[in-house]
Write an enzyme that holds these catalytic residues in place. Structure first.
Site, short mmCIF file in Angstrom:
data_model
loop_
_atom_site.label_atom_id
_atom_site.label_comp_id
_atom_site.label_asym_id
_atom_site.label_seq_id
_atom_site.Cartn_x
_atom_site.Cartn_y
_atom_site.Cartn_z
N LYS A 3 -24.58 -27.72 0.08
CA LYS A 3 -23.40 -28.51 -0.27
C LYS A 3 -23.79 -29.92 -0.74
O LYS A 3 -24.95 -30.34 -0.58
CB LYS A 3 -22.49 -28.58 0.97
CG LYS A 3 -21.90 -27.23 1.37
CD LYS A 3 -20.92 -27.38 2.53
CE LYS A 3 -20.28 -26.04 2.88
NZ LYS A 3 -19.22 -26.21 3.91
N TYR A 43 -12.79 -21.82 -2.84
CA TYR A 43 -12.27 -21.82 -1.47
C TYR A 43 -10.79 -21.42 -1.41
O TYR A 43 -10.09 -21.81 -0.48
CB TYR A 43 -12.44 -23.21 -0.85
CG TYR A 43 -13.82 -23.46 -0.27
CD1 TYR A 43 -14.31 -22.69 0.79
CD2 TYR A 43 -14.63 -24.49 -0.74
CE1 TYR A 43 -15.56 -22.93 1.35
CE2 TYR A 43 -15.89 -24.75 -0.19
CZ TYR A 43 -16.34 -23.96 0.85
OH TYR A 43 -17.57 -24.20 1.41
N ASN A 106 -21.10 -30.14 6.25
CA ASN A 106 -21.98 -29.36 7.12
C ASN A 106 -23.13 -28.69 6.38
O ASN A 106 -23.66 -27.67 6.81
CB ASN A 106 -21.17 -28.38 7.98
CG ASN A 106 -20.41 -27.37 7.14
OD1 ASN A 106 -20.47 -27.39 5.93
ND2 ASN A 106 -19.73 -26.46 7.81
N HIS A 109 -23.19 -23.54 3.10
CA HIS A 109 -22.15 -22.52 3.21
C HIS A 109 -22.82 -21.16 3.05
O HIS A 109 -23.72 -21.01 2.23
CB HIS A 109 -21.10 -22.67 2.10
CG HIS A 109 -20.22 -21.46 1.96
ND1 HIS A 109 -19.11 -21.27 2.75
CD2 HIS A 109 -20.32 -20.36 1.17
CE1 HIS A 109 -18.56 -20.10 2.44
NE2 HIS A 109 -19.27 -19.53 1.48
N GLU A 120 -18.01 -14.38 -3.99
CA GLU A 120 -18.71 -15.65 -4.15
C GLU A 120 -19.89 -15.53 -5.12
O GLU A 120 -20.13 -16.44 -5.92
CB GLU A 120 -19.14 -16.16 -2.77
CG GLU A 120 -17.92 -16.54 -1.94
CD GLU A 120 -18.20 -16.98 -0.51
OE1 GLU A 120 -19.37 -16.94 -0.07
OE2 GLU A 120 -17.24 -17.39 0.16
P1 CMP Z 1 -17.69 -23.33 5.19
O1 CMP Z 1 -18.56 -22.39 5.93
O2 CMP Z 1 -18.11 -23.66 3.80
O3 CMP Z 1 -16.18 -22.75 5.16
C1 CMP Z 1 -15.06 -23.60 5.00
C2 CMP Z 1 -15.41 -25.05 5.09
O4 CMP Z 1 -14.32 -25.92 5.35
C3 CMP Z 1 -16.34 -25.28 6.26
O5 CMP Z 1 -17.60 -24.70 6.01
C4 CMP Z 1 -16.31 -26.80 6.34
O6 CMP Z 1 -17.11 -27.42 5.36
C5 CMP Z 1 -14.85 -27.11 5.97
N1 CMP Z 1 -14.01 -27.50 7.09
C6 CMP Z 1 -13.45 -28.71 7.24
N2 CMP Z 1 -12.71 -28.78 8.33
C7 CMP Z 1 -12.78 -27.57 8.92
C8 CMP Z 1 -12.21 -27.02 10.10
N3 CMP Z 1 -11.42 -27.73 10.91
N4 CMP Z 1 -12.52 -25.74 10.41
C9 CMP Z 1 -13.32 -25.00 9.57
N5 CMP Z 1 -13.87 -25.49 8.44
C10 CMP Z 1 -13.62 -26.77 8.12
#
Ligand code: CMP
Length: 132
Positions: A3, A43, A106, A109, A120
């Protein structure tokens, strides 16, 4: 996907290396800068979530590195190497424990099912770009 926070933190190689060391093989790879619309399309499954706007702003803030990883139990293996979505819950030695800033930024992904992997992978790569 590495990311935007991961590319900013200069850990592209570190992330890929962790996957390779666990036996996964990179069969497609590129760096792209998503538009807000590209991030919204990727998303779309989360479009009703309260974090959708912030998430798609973040994902279009800087370049990302997208890849396809191949290997036995690749989806669960990748998820184990990444760690929990929220770095506060992530196990020691996982990518998110080591590099994620918070639940949104984070670092990585990974697809959570064969169906999402299909969507994806096709979102980013055409058949010529996949070397499996
Ligand atoms: P990802 O695994 O890419 O899937 C959805 C993304 O939304 C997640 O990682 C985070 O980057 C983002 N995100 C932000 N807030 C939340 C939340 N409260 N719960 C889950 N995903 C979140």
């Amino acid at each position: 996907i590495v990311k935007p926070d991961g590319t900013e933190k200069n850990v592209i190689g570190e992330v890929i290396s962790r996957f390779e060391k666990k036996g996964l093989r990179v069969i497609a790879l590129k760096m792209v800068k998503l538009t807000k619309k590209n991030a919204e399309g990727f998303y779309v499954v989360h479009k009703e979530r309260p974090f959708y706007g912030d998430l798609t702003d973040f994902m279009s803030r800087g370049p990302v590195v997208v890849m396809v990883l191949e290997g036995d139990n690749a989806i669960s293996k990748v998820r184990e190497i990444m760690g929990a979505t929220n770095p506060d819950d992530a196990a020691e030695g996982t990518i998110r424990k080591d590099y994620a800033s918070n639940i949104e930024e984070n670092t990585v992904h990974g697809s959570d099912s064969p169906e999402s992997a299909d969507f994806e992978i096709n979102y980013f790569f055409n058949a010529l770009e996949i070397n499996g």
